[in-house]
Design an enzyme around this catalytic site. Structure first.
Site, short mmCIF file in Angstrom:
data_model
loop_
_atom_site.label_atom_id
_atom_site.label_comp_id
_atom_site.label_asym_id
_atom_site.label_seq_id
_atom_site.Cartn_x
_atom_site.Cartn_y
_atom_site.Cartn_z
N ARG A 103 9.46 -8.24 7.45
CA ARG A 103 9.31 -8.16 5.98
C ARG A 103 10.74 -8.68 5.23
O ARG A 103 10.63 -9.45 4.61
CB ARG A 103 9.31 -6.88 5.44
N ARG A 117 5.91 -3.75 -7.93
CA ARG A 117 5.05 -3.21 -7.21
C ARG A 117 4.28 -2.19 -8.01
O ARG A 117 5.01 -1.29 -8.98
CB ARG A 117 5.60 -2.42 -6.03
N1 NVA Z 1 -2.98 0.15 1.31
C1 NVA Z 1 -1.54 0.95 1.60
C2 NVA Z 1 -0.41 0.03 1.70
C3 NVA Z 1 0.71 0.62 1.76
C4 NVA Z 1 1.99 -0.34 2.27
C5 NVA Z 1 -1.28 1.31 0.08
O1 NVA Z 1 -1.59 0.52 -1.13
O2 NVA Z 1 -0.82 2.76 -0.37
N1 CP Z 2 4.40 -1.71 4.11
C1 CP Z 2 4.99 -1.36 3.08
O1 CP Z 2 4.87 -2.10 1.98
O2 CP Z 2 5.68 -0.12 3.02
P1 CP Z 2 6.41 0.48 1.68
O3 CP Z 2 5.30 1.16 1.05
O4 CP Z 2 7.18 1.61 2.40
O5 CP Z 2 7.10 -0.33 0.86
#
Ligand code: NVA
Ligand code: CP
Length: 304
Positions: free
Chosen positions: A285, A100
């Site tokens: 998920r 991420r």
């Molecule tokens: N659009 C949001 C999604 C979080 C799961 C973000 O990137 O923060």
């Molecule tokens: N929806 C989602 O990806 O949640 P987190 O940011 O908690 O991983």
């Protein structure tokens, strides 16, 4: 079969269907294999996470494997070690890497230099694991993904872009209501529009009209915290309210990837109401990512 999962269209339609069926077997406790036995997943988080971190870690363990949580404070990547070097080194230890981060090209670079599968756990451009879980939730409550009308209300962000990619793959109708200046990525939109009815409109009511799935997300994504006030102004007419839900199909479901801000992008009555499926969506998920790991890292076949 792809070697990595960076975006929804990495899988064919047949592979996605097989992936959902595998995830449904896992959810229904009709799967007792441990394809990750003796294997490890490195999880690199350059941004915060609750769902992604916990579902990948628990999922890897349930499949017989093991997951390592790596934050920028822990790994040299946070101190500037090149992504390519990180990819080469981690590939000598682990059997898969979930990442991420901010720039999507960083994930592409990681995948280029890693010799093990790379899974996109969210970038500024895309959030494909989440949309897989959303589609699994649609199958769970509406029976199938194709031939449904979908609405996206709010920011043209990583979630919106992944929904556009899903429309590209499944050919479904998708209306996105976004304020001016907050539209989704042009290149993804243009590609999807060649095969599906995907429109960007301004009026949330227009997008919601007759939709069977109403979806939204925060107004300021991770990394955009300083724009919060300006975004609150831009998105003030984009709350998913009970009034907006009335425009949708009477059996419509409401989805939100979470975390949510009640009173901003969604009213409490909607997210906590009878049409909301957000907790099943969050649970999915786990199931769908287990299917992804079993397929990419554990040799589980997606051939029909
Ligand atoms: N659009 C949001 C999604 C979080 C799961 C973000 O990137 O923060
Ligand atoms: N929806 C989602 O990806 O949640 P987190 O940011 O908690 O991983």
């Amino acid at each position: 079969m792809p070697t990595d999962f960076l975006a929804i269209p990495d899988f064919t339609l047949a592979e996605l269907t097989a992936l959902f069926e595998l995830a449904e077997r896992m959810r229904g406790k009709r799967y007792d294999r441990t394809p990750l036995a003796g294997k490890s997943l490195a999880m690199i988080f350059m941004k915060s996470s609750t769902r992604t971190r916990v579902s990948f870690e628990v999922g890897a363990w349930q499949l017989g494997g093991h997951a390592l949580f790596l934050s920028p404070r822990d790994v040299q990547l946070g101190r500037g070690e090149p992504i390519a070097d990180t990819a080469r080194v981690l590939s000598r230890y682990v059997d898969g890497i979930m990442i991420r981060t901010f720039a999507h090209q960083d994930v592409e670079e990681l995948a280029k230099y890693a010799s093990v599968p790379v899974i996109n756990g969210l970038t500024d451009l895309l959030h494909p694991c989440q949309v897989l879980a959303d589609l699994l939730t649609v199958r769970q409550f509406l029976g199938k993904v194709a031939d449904k009308k979908y609405a996206w209300i709010g920011d043209g962000n990583n979630m919106a872009n992944s929904w556009i990619n899903a429309a590209y793959r499944f050919g479904f109708d998708l209306d996105l209501a976004c304020p001016e200046g907050y539209e989704p990525a042009d290149h993804l939109l243009a590609r999807a529009q060649k095969v599906a009815k995907v429109r960007v409109v301004r009026d949330p009511m227009e997008a919601a009209k007759g939709a069977e799935v109403i979806n939204t997300d925060v107004w300021a994504s991770m990394g955009q915290e300083e724009e919060q006030k300006q975004r609150e102004r831009a998105f003030k007419d984009y709350t998913v309210s009970p009034k907006l839900m009335k425009e949708a199909d009477k059996n419509a479901i409401f989805l939100h990837c979470l975390p949510a801000h009640r009173g901003e992008e969604v009213s409490a009555e909607v997210i906590d109401g009878s049409q909301s499926r957000v907790w099943d969506e969050a649970e999915n998920r786990l199931h769908v990512q287990k299917a992804v790991m079993a397929a990419l890292m554990g040799g589980e076949s997606l051939a029909s």
